[in-house]
Design a protein around this motif. Structure first.
Motif, PDB file in Angstrom:
ATOM      1  N   LEU A 101       0.835  -1.204   0.000  1.00 40.31           N
ATOM      2  CA  LEU A 101       0.000   0.000   0.000  1.00 40.31           C
ATOM      3  C   LEU A 101       0.867   1.250   0.000  1.00 40.31           C
ATOM      4  O   LEU A 101       0.577   2.219  -0.719  1.00 40.31           O
ATOM      5  CB  LEU A 101      -0.935   0.014   1.207  1.00 40.31           C
ATOM      6  CG  LEU A 101      -1.822   1.263   1.339  1.00 40.31           C
ATOM      7  CD1 LEU A 101      -2.685   1.465   0.099  1.00 40.31           C
ATOM      8  CD2 LEU A 101      -2.690   1.183   2.588  1.00 40.31           C
ATOM      9  N   THR A 161      -8.400  -2.333   2.008  1.00 42.01           N
ATOM     10  CA  THR A 161      -7.738  -1.203   1.350  1.00 42.01           C
ATOM     11  C   THR A 161      -8.721  -0.074   1.050  1.00 42.01           C
ATOM     12  O   THR A 161      -8.396   1.106   1.229  1.00 42.01           O
ATOM     13  CB  THR A 161      -7.062  -1.676   0.049  1.00 42.01           C
ATOM     14  OG1 THR A 161      -6.110  -2.693   0.362  1.00 42.01           O
ATOM     15  CG2 THR A 161      -6.354  -0.527  -0.644  1.00 42.01           C
ATOM     16  N   LYS A 162      -9.911  -0.412   0.581  1.00 42.88           N
ATOM     17  CA  LYS A 162     -10.895   0.630   0.243  1.00 42.88           C
ATOM     18  C   LYS A 162     -11.284   1.430   1.476  1.00 42.88           C
ATOM     19  O   LYS A 162     -11.473   2.654   1.398  1.00 42.88           O
ATOM     20  CB  LYS A 162     -12.122  -0.001  -0.412  1.00 42.88           C
ATOM     21  CG  LYS A 162     -11.836  -0.531  -1.814  1.00 42.88           C
ATOM     22  CD  LYS A 162     -13.076  -1.114  -2.475  1.00 42.88           C
ATOM     23  CE  LYS A 162     -12.752  -1.616  -3.874  1.00 42.88           C
ATOM     24  NZ  LYS A 162     -13.943  -2.209  -4.544  1.00 42.88           N
ATOM     25  N   MET A 186      -8.522   3.845   2.274  1.00 40.34           N
ATOM     26  CA  MET A 186      -8.543   5.016   1.402  1.00 40.34           C
ATOM     27  C   MET A 186      -9.649   5.991   1.799  1.00 40.34           C
ATOM     28  O   MET A 186      -9.473   7.212   1.720  1.00 40.34           O
ATOM     29  CB  MET A 186      -8.704   4.574  -0.053  1.00 40.34           C
ATOM     30  CG  MET A 186      -7.490   3.843  -0.602  1.00 40.34           C
ATOM     31  SD  MET A 186      -7.520   3.588  -2.399  1.00 40.34           S
ATOM     32  CE  MET A 186      -8.913   2.465  -2.556  1.00 40.34           C
ATOM     33  N   PHE A 225      -8.556   6.909  -5.930  1.00 38.20           N
ATOM     34  CA  PHE A 225      -8.844   5.636  -5.280  1.00 38.20           C
ATOM     35  C   PHE A 225      -8.545   4.441  -6.184  1.00 38.20           C
ATOM     36  O   PHE A 225      -7.868   3.498  -5.773  1.00 38.20           O
ATOM     37  CB  PHE A 225     -10.308   5.572  -4.842  1.00 38.20           C
ATOM     38  CG  PHE A 225     -10.616   6.270  -3.542  1.00 38.20           C
ATOM     39  CD1 PHE A 225      -9.723   7.180  -2.984  1.00 38.20           C
ATOM     40  CD2 PHE A 225     -11.809   6.021  -2.884  1.00 38.20           C
ATOM     41  CE1 PHE A 225     -10.016   7.827  -1.788  1.00 38.20           C
ATOM     42  CE2 PHE A 225     -12.118   6.663  -1.691  1.00 38.20           C
ATOM     43  CZ  PHE A 225     -11.216   7.565  -1.154  1.00 38.20           C
ATOM     44  N   GLN A 226      -9.071   4.471  -7.398  1.00 39.04           N
ATOM     45  CA  GLN A 226      -8.932   3.311  -8.276  1.00 39.04           C
ATOM     46  C   GLN A 226      -7.481   3.053  -8.651  1.00 39.04           C
ATOM     47  O   GLN A 226      -7.029   1.901  -8.686  1.00 39.04           O
ATOM     48  CB  GLN A 226      -9.774   3.485  -9.541  1.00 39.04           C
ATOM     49  CG  GLN A 226      -9.955   2.190 -10.336  1.00 39.04           C
ATOM     50  CD  GLN A 226     -10.685   1.108  -9.555  1.00 39.04           C
ATOM     51  OE1 GLN A 226     -11.746   1.336  -8.986  1.00 39.04           O
ATOM     52  NE2 GLN A 226     -10.093  -0.087  -9.521  1.00 39.04           N
ATOM     53  N   TRP A 249      -5.769   1.593  -5.586  1.00 38.64           N
ATOM     54  CA  TRP A 249      -6.237   0.220  -5.348  1.00 38.64           C
ATOM     55  C   TRP A 249      -5.614  -0.738  -6.355  1.00 38.64           C
ATOM     56  O   TRP A 249      -5.124  -1.809  -5.977  1.00 38.64           O
ATOM     57  CB  TRP A 249      -7.762   0.167  -5.444  1.00 38.64           C
ATOM     58  CG  TRP A 249      -8.341  -1.119  -4.932  1.00 38.64           C
ATOM     59  CD1 TRP A 249      -8.711  -1.407  -3.657  1.00 38.64           C
ATOM     60  CD2 TRP A 249      -8.609  -2.311  -5.693  1.00 38.64           C
ATOM     61  NE1 TRP A 249      -9.192  -2.696  -3.568  1.00 38.64           N
ATOM     62  CE2 TRP A 249      -9.138  -3.269  -4.807  1.00 38.64           C
ATOM     63  CE3 TRP A 249      -8.443  -2.641  -7.040  1.00 38.64           C
ATOM     64  CZ2 TRP A 249      -9.511  -4.537  -5.223  1.00 38.64           C
ATOM     65  CZ3 TRP A 249      -8.811  -3.912  -7.454  1.00 38.64           C
ATOM     66  CH2 TRP A 249      -9.340  -4.851  -6.545  1.00 38.64           C
ATOM     67  N   ASN A 250      -5.615  -0.366  -7.629  1.00 45.33           N
ATOM     68  CA  ASN A 250      -5.057  -1.241  -8.670  1.00 45.33           C
ATOM     69  C   ASN A 250      -3.575  -1.518  -8.431  1.00 45.33           C
ATOM     70  O   ASN A 250      -3.119  -2.662  -8.528  1.00 45.33           O
ATOM     71  CB  ASN A 250      -5.245  -0.617 -10.054  1.00 45.33           C
ATOM     72  CG  ASN A 250      -6.695  -0.635 -10.510  1.00 45.33           C
ATOM     73  OD1 ASN A 250      -7.522  -1.383  -9.987  1.00 45.33           O
ATOM     74  ND2 ASN A 250      -7.009   0.193 -11.493  1.00 45.33           N
ATOM     75  N   LYS A 263      -1.914  -1.204  -5.606  1.00 47.83           N
ATOM     76  CA  LYS A 263      -1.729  -1.927  -4.352  1.00 47.83           C
ATOM     77  C   LYS A 263      -1.933  -3.429  -4.569  1.00 47.83           C
ATOM     78  O   LYS A 263      -1.156  -4.248  -4.078  1.00 47.83           O
ATOM     79  CB  LYS A 263      -2.701  -1.401  -3.299  1.00 47.83           C
ATOM     80  CG  LYS A 263      -2.392  -1.860  -1.882  1.00 47.83           C
ATOM     81  CD  LYS A 263      -3.063  -3.170  -1.511  1.00 47.83           C
ATOM     82  CE  LYS A 263      -2.748  -3.602  -0.106  1.00 47.83           C
ATOM     83  NZ  LYS A 263      -3.406  -4.872   0.267  1.00 47.83           N
ATOM     84  N   GLN A 264      -2.967  -3.813  -5.312  1.00 49.57           N
ATOM     85  CA  GLN A 264      -3.213  -5.230  -5.565  1.00 49.57           C
ATOM     86  C   GLN A 264      -2.091  -5.843  -6.390  1.00 49.57           C
ATOM     87  O   GLN A 264      -1.642  -6.966  -6.120  1.00 49.57           O
ATOM     88  CB  GLN A 264      -4.562  -5.419  -6.284  1.00 49.57           C
ATOM     89  CG  GLN A 264      -5.762  -4.844  -5.556  1.00 49.57           C
ATOM     90  CD  GLN A 264      -5.809  -5.198  -4.083  1.00 49.57           C
ATOM     91  OE1 GLN A 264      -5.518  -6.334  -3.686  1.00 49.57           O
ATOM     92  NE2 GLN A 264      -6.174  -4.235  -3.254  1.00 49.57           N
TER      93      GLN A 264
END
Length: 216
Positions: A34, A60-61, A64, A78-79, A82-83, A85-86
């Motif tokens: 993250l 994670t969401k 954020m 955010f997106q 998130w992308n 981080k994954q």
């Protein structure tokens, strides 16, 4: 002549495990991945003390959303965060995860019990962690944050698991290390084994705690 009343004793029939800090030592993996994403996309990181006190054990969401309320992360990012981080989490898992003989010993010696992993992680990374550590085959199923509307500290994941197993809460033992996970377990009315972390989750400790709950 005495009359004896038969007392029905509920025995532990299932163990519901958290993932990070319980079945795998992955807290650092999530923290690292993250922060890589936040640093690259938003120009800041979460310091370790803040991570432990505020962010550990939540999806994670949700992390954020908290950062957004603190005016540190725009929701327009955010997106992207998130992308990334994954993606980084999968890279870290592939790099650091290895077969865990101690956990395999635990699962092999508790085959008479149902076993479920209930986690705030997404399904893909949760299953990858379990697979890479040799534990996935021992789980009856996995409940991820994609399977619930409300992640921990809500008890929804544990409630759904108990219903799916067709058991009563007092027939289940939840194993958790984080305050949010412990809260979720207690709200489900299951027996909760509060561990200090991954290294507490051994065959000997699990059997000892099962015996304790069976004697209550």
């Amino acid at each position: 002549m005495y009359r004896f009343t038969r007392i029905l004793v509920k025995m532990i029939k299932a163990i519901l495990y958290d993932l990070d800090g319980v079945l795998v030592d992955a807290t650092e993996w999530h923290y690292e991945s993250l922060n890589i994403a936040l640093k690259e996309i938003a120009g800041f990181i979460i310091e370790r003390g803040e991570h432990v006190s505020t962010f550990n054990g939540i999806p994670t969401k949700k992390k954020m959303e908290i950062l957004n309320k603190q005016n540190r992360l725009s929701d327009t990012l955010f997106q992207d965060v998130w992308n990334m981080k994954q993606e980084k989490t999968k890279e870290v898992i592939e790099k650091y995860a290895s077969i865990d003989q101690n956990k395999i010993r635990l699962h092999q010696n508790t085959k008479y019990l149902k076993k479920v992993c209930v986690t705030n992680s997404i399904r893909e990374t949760a299953k990858l962690m379990l697979e890479k550590t040799g534990q996935l085959e021992y789980m009856d199923f996995v409940i991820s944050n994609e399977d619930v509307k409300n992640p921990k500290p809500s008890s929804e994941g544990y409630d759904n698991t108990i219903r799916k197993l067709k058991l009563q809460p007092n027939e289940c033992m939840v194993v958790e290390d984080s305050p949010k996970g412990i809260e979720a377990g207690k709200l489900s009315k299951a027996n909760v084994y509060e561990v200090n972390g991954y290294y507490d989750v051994t065959l000997e400790n699990i059997l000892k705690k099962i015996n304790y709950f069976n004697m209550m």
